[in-house]
Design a protein around this motif. Structure first.
Motif, short mmCIF file in Angstrom:
data_model
loop_
_atom_site.label_atom_id
_atom_site.label_comp_id
_atom_site.label_asym_id
_atom_site.label_seq_id
_atom_site.Cartn_x
_atom_site.Cartn_y
_atom_site.Cartn_z
N ARG A 1 60.07 42.79 133.19
CA ARG A 1 59.46 42.18 131.89
C ARG A 1 58.22 42.97 131.18
NH1 ARG A 1 61.95 37.13 131.32
NH2 ARG A 1 63.91 36.99 132.19
N ALA A 2 57.18 43.04 131.91
CA ALA A 2 56.05 43.29 131.35
C ALA A 2 56.06 44.84 131.21
CB ALA A 2 55.01 43.15 132.29
N VAL A 3 56.33 45.71 132.28
CA VAL A 3 56.42 47.12 132.03
C VAL A 3 57.37 47.49 130.66
CG1 VAL A 3 57.16 49.35 132.51
CG2 VAL A 3 56.04 47.56 134.21
N ARG B 1 56.20 49.11 126.96
CA ARG B 1 56.58 50.20 126.37
C ARG B 1 56.73 50.11 124.88
NH1 ARG B 1 60.80 52.49 130.86
NH2 ARG B 1 59.32 53.30 132.45
N GLY B 2 56.95 48.77 124.52
CA GLY B 2 57.31 48.62 123.18
C GLY B 2 56.03 48.18 122.62
N ASP B 3 54.68 48.37 123.04
CA ASP B 3 53.62 48.29 122.54
C ASP B 3 53.05 46.59 122.63
OD1 ASP B 3 53.21 50.80 121.97
OD2 ASP B 3 54.20 50.69 119.88
N ASP B 4 53.60 46.13 123.48
CA ASP B 4 53.26 44.46 123.94
C ASP B 4 52.51 44.54 125.10
OD1 ASP B 4 52.76 41.81 124.04
OD2 ASP B 4 55.09 41.43 123.92
N ASN B 5 51.21 44.49 125.07
CA ASN B 5 50.20 44.29 126.26
C ASN B 5 50.12 43.14 126.79
OD1 ASN B 5 49.94 47.01 125.74
ND2 ASN B 5 47.98 46.59 124.60
#
Length: 616
Positions: free
Chosen positions: A78-80, A84-88
């Protein structure tokens, strides 16, 4: 009337050997069923609250530890992709969560170690105290059969085995069990198939552990016995160092010790071999399981039936599950050693005194004014050793209050047995021993020791000052009373000449002063205790002529007005007696005053004539 039957041991005057098969001839005493578990529960019961807190700390700390792979799975799946979709946000949350879990796990683990250390130290403190107190409460016959080296082994080596288990092994076991439970549940939650495979791998591991336990139990029992044998030989040799050197026993003792040492080495080697077998088997099982799981998981990832993050978490969990397997082996290693030690300790603590305290104690009547002694009666007494054969067959004797009676006879006649029955080191097999009409077995130990005191040939002194040794019979005595007792005995002058006078440390066994001086200190101790009945067992047999004369003067002082039984080989000691008993084979064959018996043509007259000839 029949008294409580005991199982006494061989008397000093008896040369029979112990019966074969006696548990006292082995290192391990018989342990009643359930005694080990009962002992463990009694040790932990007072600490229930702290044990519960310790367990809670471990539960929470393990939960924090096992959260790590879940965060890894979330990060991969989920996080990675979100990053990649600019959601940190998800990746930052994973990092913060991992940091918090690591901090919590470390803090809780520190708290757990402290709490568990306190619990284990309190348990060991209690156990050592129990062993020491119980060993003192057990009867003299137990200590004559069970060597001091074995008692030392129980309170040192065996307690140390328990310390290793409580401080190291038990923590490992609980952590492994909690890890297995947590990881199994998490794997089943992440993926039913992977979880089922992990649970299935427990079957061969369980069989491996059970096999190791059975084999290791036998090995560690032998190892514990071998350690005790080494300690017994060492203690016995050091305690008897004078005869060892006198008879040049060094080489023979070295050979005997080498045999015991090699036996200890072999049992250690057997324990290590069993451990090696377990480690190899567990590692093979763990590695095969992980390899098969990775292959199957990789196939499912390629087939899109399993997320990569779940596979990564599963592999991490499996490594965490199997990595402690070696540590579990170390725990089982400690557990088997501790279990064997705890069984031995439980066997010791299960021993009951053969001379028990009375259920309904009686009190003695007050001493008669002007007569500090008491009447002693042996009423139809019979006494037999556990090895068979009566030492005293139907023995009757009355000692009036205040009378001094000397008992002589050949070795094995039963003299020392008579003294030990009067001191209630043993109880008669049959019959009664009475003190002013009250049965000895009806008196509490405190009352009996206040009324009956024995001074032995050894005149044992404890490490400590001269004053402390004199005051053993009356710890509340003042310094003036202690010094007065020493003056009346004739010991004051030599004590005052010591470097620190009455505060001089006599050191181990009173080795700083001579045998005669030790005997005078023992008489001062007896005089200060002010008993009604005094037993002197070979009190002058190891002394030279000047020392014997000094002790005889002390005896005349301490015996005045008291009922006294003097066991003597030297006939010079008999001269102070009002009455002489000659014993043979447990029976009184002559009874009268010294002058009466000398005038006859019996056994005592022969002994006296031979003694006079030896002086000439």
């Amino acid at each position: 009337m029949t008294a409580a039957t005991t199982t006494p041991v061989r008397d000093e005057d008896d040369d029979r050997t112990p019966a074969t098969g006696d548990p006292f001839d082995r290192d391990q005493l018989p342990t009643p069923p359930g005694a080990t578990g009962t002992l463990l529960r009694s040790l932990l019961s007072p600490l229930r609250g702290r044990v519960a807190v310790t367990a809670l700390l471990l539960l929470v700390s393990q939960a924090a530890v096992q959260a790590g792979p879940l965060l890894v799975a979330y990060a991969i799946d989920r996080a990675v992709p979100a990053f990649r979709g600019d959601d940190n946000g998800p990746l930052i949350a994973v990092a913060v969560g991992y940091l918090l879990c690591a901090t919590a796990a470390g803090t809780l683990q520190y708290a757990f170690v402290r709490a568990s250390a306190r619990v284990s130290q309190d348990v060991l403190l209690d156990l050592r105290g129990r062993i020491f107190r119980h060993a003192q409460e057990l009867s003299v016959d137990f200590h004559e059969r069970y060597t001091s080296g074995r008692l030392i082994s129980r309170s040192t080596t065996d307690v140390e085995s328990l310390r290793e288990l409580l401080e190291e092994g038990l923590q490992e076991l609980v952590m492994v069990i909690l890890s297995a439970v947590y990881i199994s549940l998490l794997l089943l939650w992440l993926d039913l198939g992977l979880g089922a495979a992990a649970v299935a791998s427990f079957v061969p591991l369980y069989l491996l552990v059970r096999s190791y336990q059975r084999r290791a139990k036998r090995v560690y029992q032998k190892r514990s016995t071998a350690i005790a044998a080494v300690i017994v030989k060492f203690v016995e040799t050091m305690n008897g160092i004078r005869p060892v050197r006198a008879f040049r026993r060094e080489a023979a003792n070295d050979a005997d010790f080498a045999v015991l040492n090699r036996r200890h080495e072999r049992t250690n080697g057997d324990a290590l071999l069993e451990m090696a077998r377990y480690v190899v088997g567990s590692r093979v099982t763990a590695n095969v399981t992980v390899a098969l799981t990775v292959l199957w998981g990789a196939y499912r990832v390629a087939d899109d039936t399993l997320a990569l993050g779940v596979l990564a978490a599963a592999v991490l969990y499996l490594r965490r599950l199997y990595d402690p397997i070696d540590r579990l082996g170390m725990f089982l290693n400690s557990y088997q050693s501790a279990a064997a030690s705890l069984e031995k300790i439980a066997g010791l603590l299960a021993q009951t005194p053969s001379v028990p305290e009375p259920a309904s104690p009686r009190e003695l009547p007050g001493r008669r004014p002007g007569l500090p002694g008491r009447e002693v009666v042996f009423d139809d007494v019979r006494f037999a050793y556990r090895t068979g054969g009566e030492v005293l067959p139907r023995f009757d004797l009355t000692l009036p209050a205040g009378q001094t009676v000397a008992v002589v006879g050949s070795t094995g006649a039963g003299k020392s047995t008579l003294a030990k029955l009067l001191a209630r080191f043993y109880d008669p097999t049959d019959g009664r021993v009475l003190l002013d009409g009250v049965r000895l077995s009806d008196l509490t130990g405190r009352d009996l020791r206040r009324e009956v005191v024995m001074v032995t040939q050894e005149a044992f002194l404890f490490s400590g000052t001269v004053a402390e040794n004199i005051a053993i019979g009356r710890p509340d005595a003042t310094r003036e009373e202690i010094e007065q007792a020493a003056k009346e005995i004739g010991a004051h002058d030599f004590i005052a000449a010591l470097p620190d006078g009455y505060d001089t440390d006599v050191r181990k066994r009173g080795g700083r002063i001579s045998a005669g001086q030790r005997q005078l200190v023992a008489f001062a101790r007896a005089l200060l205790a002010d008993p009604a009945v005094l037993i002197l067992d070979e009190a002058t047999s190891s002394l030279d002529v000047p020392g014997e004369r000094a002790v005889q003067r002390a005896m005349a002082t301490v015996l005045t007005g008291r009922t006294a039984v003097v066991i003597a080989h030297r006939l010079s000691t008999v001269e102070i007696a009002d009455r002489v008993l000659v014993m043979e084979h447990g029976r009184i064959v002559e009874d009268g005053s010294p002058s009466e018996l000398i005038a006859r043509t019996g056994r005592f007259a022969d002994l006296h004539r031979a003694w006079r000839d030896s002086l000439a």
